[in-house]
Design a protein around this motif. Structure first.
Motif, PDB file in Angstrom:
ATOM      1  N   SER A  20      34.851  36.463  36.846  1.00 40.78           N
ATOM      2  CA  SER A  20      36.035  36.112  37.624  1.00 40.78           C
ATOM      3  C   SER A  20      36.968  35.216  36.820  1.00 40.78           C
TER       4      SER A  20
ATOM      5  N   THR B 133      37.225  39.865  38.356  1.00 40.37           N
ATOM      6  CA  THR B 133      36.616  39.461  39.625  1.00 40.37           C
ATOM      7  C   THR B 133      35.903  40.611  40.316  1.00 40.37           C
ATOM      8  N   THR B 134      36.557  41.754  40.442  1.00 41.14           N
ATOM      9  CA  THR B 134      35.948  42.899  41.132  1.00 41.14           C
ATOM     10  C   THR B 134      34.690  43.363  40.413  1.00 41.14           C
TER      11      THR B 134
ATOM     12  N   GLY C 283      32.776  41.547  38.504  1.00 42.53           N
ATOM     13  CA  GLY C 283      31.752  40.516  38.653  1.00 42.53           C
ATOM     14  C   GLY C 283      31.069  40.568  39.999  1.00 42.53           C
ATOM     15  N   ILE C 284      31.860  40.695  41.057  1.00 37.76           N
ATOM     16  CA  ILE C 284      31.280  40.761  42.403  1.00 37.76           C
ATOM     17  C   ILE C 284      30.445  42.025  42.553  1.00 37.76           C
TER      18      ILE C 284
ATOM     19  N   ALA D 222      33.997  38.918  29.698  1.00 39.59           N
ATOM     20  CA  ALA D 222      34.503  37.732  30.386  1.00 39.59           C
ATOM     21  C   ALA D 222      34.945  36.675  29.385  1.00 39.59           C
TER      22      ALA D 222
ATOM     23  N   ALA E  35      28.902  36.676  37.511  1.00 41.57           N
ATOM     24  CA  ALA E  35      30.055  37.029  38.353  1.00 41.57           C
ATOM     25  C   ALA E  35      31.133  35.950  38.285  1.00 41.57           C
ATOM     26  N   LEU E  36      30.736  34.691  38.260  1.00 42.09           N
ATOM     27  CA  LEU E  36      31.713  33.601  38.170  1.00 42.09           C
ATOM     28  C   LEU E  36      32.442  33.610  36.820  1.00 42.09           C
TER      29      LEU E  36
END
Length: 114
Positions: free
Chosen positions: A87, A92-93, A95-96, A29, A83-84
């Protein structure tokens, strides 16, 4: 083998893998947020912060280990924060998916962890 030794099961292994994935995802990230070596440095900084938090308040041998359910809430906050950041780094995917799987993995251990 002594009867006082803890046994490690599939849930424990999944939780450990989630901890490692969290660190890798934070480094990725950081690299996604800033290009070049600064991105890698940012990712490593994020991972080191999480290692510091985890070692102080979540590690089994820590003198300051939080009791459940407080420990679980802090873990979930770290998963959501990861997750943030993921993202923000264009993942994003990932992280979620990570946040959902890690929260489920650690929720299954709340009753069995001292």
């Amino acid at each position: 083998m002594s009867s006082t030794q803890p046994t490690v099961g599939a849930r424990d292994l999944l939780a450990f893998v989630c901890e490692l994935v969290m660190l890798v995802l934070l480094v990725a990230a950081g690299h996604g947020m800033v290009s070049g070596w600064r991105g890698w440095a940012l990712g490593l900084l994020l991972a080191f912060v999480v290692v510091g938090i985890w070692s102080q308040w979540m590690a089994p041998n820590s003198a300051r280990r939080l009791a459940n359910p407080q420990r679980f809430f802090v873990q979930v906050m770290l998963f959501i924060t990861t997750a943030l950041y993921a993202s923000a780094g264009g993942l994003t995917t990932w992280g979620i998916g990570f946040a959902v799987i890690a929260t489920g993995a650690f929720a299954s251990r709340v009753r069995t962890d001292p």
